[in-house]
Design an enzyme around this catalytic site. Sequence first.
Site, PDB file in Angstrom:
ATOM      1  N   GLU A 103       3.481 -11.790  13.454  1.00  0.00           N
ATOM      2  CA  GLU A 103       2.725 -12.467  14.499  1.00  0.00           C
ATOM      3  C   GLU A 103       3.163 -13.929  14.664  1.00  0.00           C
ATOM      4  OE1 GLU A 103      -1.915 -13.064  15.802  1.00  0.00           O
ATOM      5  OE2 GLU A 103      -1.418 -11.843  14.069  1.00  0.00           O
ATOM      6  N   ARG A 145       0.806  -1.227   0.000  1.00  0.00           N
ATOM      7  CA  ARG A 145       0.000   0.000   0.000  1.00  0.00           C
ATOM      8  C   ARG A 145       0.835   1.271   0.000  1.00  0.00           C
ATOM      9  NH1 ARG A 145      -3.004  -3.664   3.075  1.00  0.00           N
ATOM     10  NH2 ARG A 145      -4.927  -4.245   2.034  1.00  0.00           N
TER      11      ARG A 145
END
Length: 183
Positions: A107, A70
């Site tokens: 994560e 992005r």
Amino acid sequence: MADVDLIKSRLTAHPDFPKKGIVFLDIFPILREPSVFEALISHLEQHINSHTIALSPTKKVDVIVGLDARGFLLGPILALRLGAAFVPVRKVGKLPGQCIQASYEKEYGTDSFEMQADAIKPGQTVVVVDDLIATGGSAKAAGELVEKLGGKTLEYIFIIELLFLKASSKLDAPVYSIVQSED
């Protein structure tokens, strides 16, 4: 602040995406409205011109670094408006030529980013741009790549910052975000 309210109003929340318990803030509705996208880009450009440039010893930004993917939507436009170069930071194996790497924690494990080895020259001033800062791992890796090439990161700029994760404390330069979220 009307532009901030306009930008905020177009963010769409998607509960339980990409997994249960996460509320994903989607920036794509902003891009579907040219006037809102222009307000976003103009807001970021004005911030850089009124604040970030003061952090630079040369009073200019040489390079805008955009994070995969992005950051690629915002970075080239900002670079063009500022008369700066655009440099992409990508996942490993996506850039041609000699590249340098930096790893970051995710994560579940680690990931790595790459930048072309000749993309930034020593002493160049850099702004790192992406849509969101959560844990700060990918932004930190981008900053490490800039530093490895001898560049100086002036600021990290995001549309959205998840304040409760305290990611800005991990970075080597100030953070600017348009929308701050506590949850």
